[in-house]
Design an enzyme around this catalytic site. Structure first.
Site, short mmCIF file in Angstrom:
data_model
loop_
_atom_site.label_atom_id
_atom_site.label_comp_id
_atom_site.label_asym_id
_atom_site.label_seq_id
_atom_site.Cartn_x
_atom_site.Cartn_y
_atom_site.Cartn_z
N HIS A 79 0.50 -5.11 -1.38
CA HIS A 79 0.10 -4.75 -0.02
C HIS A 79 1.15 -5.28 0.96
O HIS A 79 1.49 -6.47 0.90
CB HIS A 79 -1.24 -5.41 0.36
N HIS A 90 -0.17 -3.41 -7.53
CA HIS A 90 0.27 -2.90 -6.23
C HIS A 90 0.49 -4.05 -5.27
O HIS A 90 -0.22 -5.05 -5.31
CB HIS A 90 -0.73 -1.89 -5.65
P1 DGP Z 1 -6.98 -4.12 -4.12
O1 DGP Z 1 -8.26 -4.66 -3.59
O2 DGP Z 1 -5.84 -5.10 -3.95
O3 DGP Z 1 -7.10 -3.60 -5.55
O4 DGP Z 1 -6.59 -2.90 -3.17
C1 DGP Z 1 -6.67 -1.57 -3.52
C2 DGP Z 1 -6.34 -0.77 -2.29
O5 DGP Z 1 -6.15 0.57 -2.66
C3 DGP Z 1 -7.41 -0.78 -1.21
O6 DGP Z 1 -6.87 -1.43 -0.05
C4 DGP Z 1 -7.72 0.67 -0.95
C5 DGP Z 1 -6.61 1.41 -1.63
N1 DGP Z 1 -6.99 2.65 -2.26
C6 DGP Z 1 -7.97 2.83 -3.19
N2 DGP Z 1 -8.03 4.11 -3.56
C7 DGP Z 1 -7.03 4.75 -2.88
C8 DGP Z 1 -6.59 6.11 -2.85
O7 DGP Z 1 -7.09 7.00 -3.53
N3 DGP Z 1 -5.56 6.38 -2.00
C9 DGP Z 1 -4.95 5.42 -1.24
N4 DGP Z 1 -3.96 5.80 -0.44
N5 DGP Z 1 -5.35 4.14 -1.25
C10 DGP Z 1 -6.38 3.83 -2.06
#
Ligand code: DGP
Length: 119
Positions: A102, A100
């Protein structure tokens, strides 16, 4: 290609709700659940790849990163500026193992601070 225990695969399939910012056949952009900036949007390929080093085909990689500008325009940070972060692996604190991007913006960031978590 999907991984059954992956939360972002479930979001891509519409099985877990998310606030969508942009969607096409290949990618989905949605709001981060725990935003660290006024603008904090995640972009994923709908197919599952663990991280950016997971042999992602060029076409998928292109679609993923071409979506960055679209999201920046949709979120209104294209002129003021924004930061793109792709946490990869344990040292970078990747917590969701579906690649993903950001897209962060909407406020002044520190110069050169690579941290998303302010640690
Ligand atoms: P990373 O640390 O780069 O793996 O970031 C993962 C991101 O994903 C973190 O900023 C929070 C987000 N995240 C985790 N679970 C969910 C979810 O169920 N829904 C959404 N919208 N975001 C999520």
């Amino acid at each position: 290609m999907r991984k059954d225990d992956c939360i972002f695969c479930k979001i891509a399939a519409g099985e877990i709700p998310a606030t969508k910012v942009y969607e096409d056949d290949d990618v989905l952009a949605f709001e981060d659940l725990s935003p660290m900036m006024p603008v904090h949007t995640l972009i994923i390929p709908k197919d599952h790849y663990d991280n950016i080093a997971d042999n992602i085909p060029d076409e998928v990689m292109g679609r993923l990163f071409n979506t960055v500008g679209k999201v920046a325009r949709l979120k209104g940070v294209d002129e003021g500026g924004f930061r793109v972060v792709v946490n990869t692996g344990d040292d970078a604190c990747q917590s969701v193992h579906h690649v993903h991007v950001h897209v962060l913006g909407g406020a002044q960031m520190n110069d050169g601070d690579p941290s998303l978590k302010g640690e």
